[in-house]
Write an enzyme that holds these catalytic residues in place. Structure first.
Site, short mmCIF file in Angstrom:
data_model
loop_
_atom_site.label_atom_id
_atom_site.label_comp_id
_atom_site.label_asym_id
_atom_site.label_seq_id
_atom_site.Cartn_x
_atom_site.Cartn_y
_atom_site.Cartn_z
N ASP A 114 18.04 -8.10 -27.83
CA ASP A 114 16.64 -7.68 -27.86
C ASP A 114 16.52 -6.21 -28.22
O ASP A 114 15.60 -5.79 -28.91
CB ASP A 114 15.95 -7.96 -26.52
N SER A 174 34.68 30.04 -17.47
CA SER A 174 35.56 29.02 -16.92
C SER A 174 35.58 29.22 -15.41
O SER A 174 34.83 30.02 -14.88
CB SER A 174 36.95 29.13 -17.53
N LEU A 175 36.42 28.48 -14.73
CA LEU A 175 36.44 28.56 -13.27
C LEU A 175 37.82 28.96 -12.78
O LEU A 175 38.82 28.60 -13.39
CB LEU A 175 36.10 27.19 -12.68
N LYS A 224 34.84 17.42 -10.84
CA LYS A 224 35.27 18.21 -11.99
C LYS A 224 35.66 17.22 -13.09
O LYS A 224 36.77 16.66 -13.08
CB LYS A 224 36.43 19.14 -11.65
S1 IVH Z 1 30.47 24.57 -13.95
C1 IVH Z 1 30.35 28.96 -14.45
N1 IVH Z 1 30.68 22.05 -13.17
O1 IVH Z 1 35.55 22.83 -15.85
C2 IVH Z 1 30.30 27.48 -14.36
N2 IVH Z 1 32.23 22.87 -14.77
O2 IVH Z 1 37.51 24.97 -15.48
C3 IVH Z 1 31.34 26.81 -15.15
N3 IVH Z 1 33.84 21.20 -15.55
O3 IVH Z 1 34.64 24.79 -18.61
C4 IVH Z 1 31.17 25.38 -15.34
N4 IVH Z 1 33.07 19.53 -14.33
O4 IVH Z 1 34.38 22.23 -18.79
C5 IVH Z 1 31.18 23.04 -13.95
N5 IVH Z 1 30.73 19.85 -12.41
C6 IVH Z 1 31.22 20.82 -13.19
C7 IVH Z 1 32.32 20.61 -14.05
C8 IVH Z 1 32.80 21.67 -14.82
C9 IVH Z 1 33.97 19.90 -15.23
C10 IVH Z 1 34.71 21.93 -16.50
C11 IVH Z 1 33.97 22.73 -17.54
C12 IVH Z 1 34.49 24.14 -17.38
C13 IVH Z 1 35.79 23.90 -16.70
C14 IVH Z 1 36.24 25.13 -15.94
#
Ligand code: IVH
Length: 675
Positions: free
Chosen positions: A36, A83-84, A116
């Site tokens: 559909d 990045s984190l 993540k």
């Molecule tokens: S927040 C400043 N939230 O992890 C905030 N990142 O290691 C940065 N990622 O480059 C991003 N899940 O590709 C955020 N729930 C989430 C995430 C996330 C995966 C990845 C993202 C970032 C990387 C950093």
């Protein structure tokens, strides 16, 4: 129908389709059947074809509008994509919290816990509620503009209605950041398909995502079924809501896909519970995660905490340990794949990893074995991702462990003869893989038949692995043409085969004869010839006979066919067994002719050479323009060249043209010639 009536009808249809896309791709809860949905889409396509002026870029029909490109354009981010920092233990997490407390001067902090997601981050720019741009992270300040690929992802809204924006409290111009990922099912399917085509497979869904987002051909991105989860909302480069938790809820209300597995934690104890609960549950997710992201919820405190270098102080990624273990390699076996590729596989002393017992791990190829320096008897570290085949990561250089094996530590050599059929094994210079060269190798045969019968090829439902193995092992089916000679009696001899199933399989085989030429071409299993190439070949030549007779040069005139593919096709039809196979398929009554796409005649007999950077279209588009008008495109300038189309920065080809007195034209003049 009057134009305004059509306009209304089109808008109503688009709204309906957007709603059902949302139900299906964002909520995973469709209200109508696929059939559909297709009906609605076809109706819209029909109306838009009748009224081309009414087509807008945010129409659901325009997801795969983009043409292949030669490269991506750089684009600057509204604010850096960060990045984190990572934490690998409870202790490191506490250290992070301590710093948060110290720097903010408070201890009553709420944390947003999110999965993540293991993909690739992207920034999506919306203006007036419409998707304008999708940019990769790149170096954080500048990324690549991958908009036409982003548009193909069905969970990304191409437009967000004023109503929805209002309800969500989001302004008309905004930016969404989030993670693009490839679900495990799509990943598996893609790798199987690549395996069949003799292409290298992707090691994990993250690499596959990166490869797909940076695909130069949007239609390929579209086929790969990517998904996008939103996790950040910005306006003019700044966080818009006063809490991360509110931003997530608002994005959800606006129709973005937001991961439901999130939680606002009152303290670190609650964060820890969330982390632990997902450590086990992550196995059941349909995509991969590699940890948990913890974010200070209040934007005001995020601002106060600020950044260090490339990462915010207000967030941290808790990374799960890779699911791995240490065990011993008891032997190295060799598997023969559908394309004849030999893959060395380590037989391991069984070891539990992440809930399953692992006793095999792939070693990919000889280069990898040499890189790892691995020998039979070695103790090794093995890693397993979500659904991916486990792999050997490294040899454990621990003398205590690595000294005893009943057969000593034996170096592995690739066999000179195929372990399945005894055929010769060769490694073409410049390639990493060893292959069995025997076209009749049973391992290849089973793969070839399964490929032939699969849904995207001849769609012979019911002809699965169990059946194919029996048919080939008994020698009833020696090639795909034999399928068309099968009788009910042949099938009834097999295990677990009743009257009804036998009849069904035969009916399916019969029905496959009606499938169009491109499927037959795809089904032959010619190396490098995938679904798309098969379609182009069918359109260009209009019959299998014409393809068989074509020279490599003629084949290269087909859209997207380069020397490597052309060579492979010529080689395939040059083989006597393959020609016999084709003749048997013809006798069986398969479709050998198709609709040749009618070419224009304006440029008939004219040869063109393209050089320099074209600005109005990509090189492939220019090539298609010329070919559709009956012209030919060649790679080098000679006396036979009629025109050289020169873009900017044209170099030696332009000089050569001048030297030979060949006419040099620009893009506009080319358009003029085509009319
Ligand atoms: S927040 C400043 N939230 O992890 C905030 N990142 O290691 C940065 N990622 O480059 C991003 N899940 O590709 C955020 N729930 C989430 C995430 C996330 C995966 C990845 C993202 C970032 C990387 C950093």
């Amino acid at each position: 129908m009057s134009s305004s009536a059509a306009e209304n009808k089109i808008e109503v249809l688009r709204e309906k389709i957007r709603h059902h896309e949302y139900r299906y791709y964002v909520l995973d809860d469709p209200e109508i059947s696929d059939a559909d949905f297709d009906k609605l889409m076809n109706e819209l396509k029909r109306l838009e074809a009748e009224h081309p002026k009414l087509v807008t870029t945010d129409s659901p029909t325009q997801r795969v509008g983009g043409k292949p490109r030669e490269g991506f354009v750089k684009a600057k981010h509204s604010s850096p994509m960060l990045s984190l920092d990572n934490a690998y233990s409870d202790e490191e997490l506490r250290d992070w919290e301590r710093r948060v407390h110290e720097l903010s001067g408070r201890t009553d902090i709420e944390y947003m816990c999110e999965l993540k997601l293991d993909g690739m981050s992207l920034a999506l720019g919306y203006s007036d509620g419409r998707l304008e741009r999708g940019i990769t992270r790149g170096d954080g300040s500048t990324g690549e503009d991958v908009t036409s690929n982003v548009r193909t992802v069905r969970s990304v809204p191409l437009t967000v209605s004023k109503d929805k924006l209002k309800k969500a409290g989001i302004p008309a111009d905004f930016e969404v950041r989030g993670e693009m990922l490839m679900p495990l099912a799509a990943f598996r399917r893609m790798n199987e398909e690549r395996e069949r085509q003799g292409l290298s497979v992707f090691a994990n869904p993250r690499n596959a995502t990166a490869g797909t987002v940076r695909q130069l051909e949007p239609s390929i991105t579209a086929q790969r079924r990517m998904d996008f989860f939103a996790y950040m909302l910005l306006k003019d480069g700044r966080t818009y809501f006063d809490r991360q938790s509110k931003a997530m809820d608002a994005l959800e209300l606006a129709g973005f896909k937001v991961n439901p597995n999130r939680r606002l934690a009152k303290n670190l104890e609650e964060v820890w519970k969330f982390i632990q609960s997902w450590e086990a549950k992550r196995e059941s997710l349909p995509y991969e995660i590699d940890g948990i992201v913890i974010k200070v919820d209040l934007t005001a405190w995020q601002r106060e905490l600020g950044f260090t270098g490339k990462a915010p102080r207000w967030a941290i990624a808790y990374k799960y340990a890779a699911r791995g273990g240490v065990t011993q390699i008891e032997d190295i076996l060799v598997q023969v794949g559908r394309t004849g590729k030999l893959t060395p596989v380590a037989a391991l002393k069984p070891i539990p990893i992440g809930g399953t017992t692992v006793s095999r791990a792939t070693l990919h190829n000889m280069d990898e074995i040499e890189r790892l320096g691995v020998k039979i008897g070695d103790w090794v570290e093995v890693e397993r991702g979500g659904d991916v085949i486990p792999k050997v990561v490294k040899v454990v250089e621990d003398a205590g462990k690595n000294n005893e094996h009943p057969r000593g530590h034996k170096r592995f050599e690739m066999p000179e003869h195929c372990p399945v059929c005894g055929g010769n094994v060769v490694r073409t210079p410049g390639e990493v893989d060893h292959r069995c060269v025997n076209a009749n190798c049973p391992a290849k045969l089973q793969g070839t038949i399964l490929h032939f019968a699969s849904r995207h090829v001849m769609n012979i439902d019911g002809l699965g692995e169990v059946l194919v193995n029996q048919l080939t092992e008994r020698g009833v089916v020696k090639n795909v043409a034999d399928l068309y000679k099968l009788t009910k009696d042949d099938l009834l001899q097999l295990e677990r085969m009743g009257e009804k199933s036998a009849e069904n399989v035969l009916a399916e085989i019969e029905a496959s004869k009606k499938l169009p030429l491109d499927r037959v071409i795809y089904g032959l299993g010619i190396r490098f010839v995938g679904e798309r190439t098969a379609q182009f070949l069918a359109e260009h030549f209009g019959s299998l006979d014409a393809i068989m007779k074509a020279s490599a040069e003629e084949l290269e005139e087909v859209n997207e066919v380069g020397p490597r593919i052309a060579e492979s096709i010529v080689e395939f039809f040059g083989d006597e067994h393959n020609r016999k196979l084709v003749s048997d398929l013809r006798k069986a009554g398969l479709t050998f002719t198709g609709q040749k796409k009618e070419k224009g005649t304006k440029l008939a007999g004219k040869t063109f050479v393209l050089t320099g950077t074209l600005v109005r279209r990509t090189r492939d588009e220019a090539k298609k323009l010329i070919e559709d008008a009956g012209g030919r495109v060649s790679g080098s300038v000679s006396k036979k060249t009629d025109y050289v189309v020169a873009g900017s920065d044209a170099g030696s080809k332009l000089d050569k043209a001048r030297e030979l007195g060949v006419s040099v034209i620009g893009e506009e003049e080319l358009e003029g010639l085509v009319g």
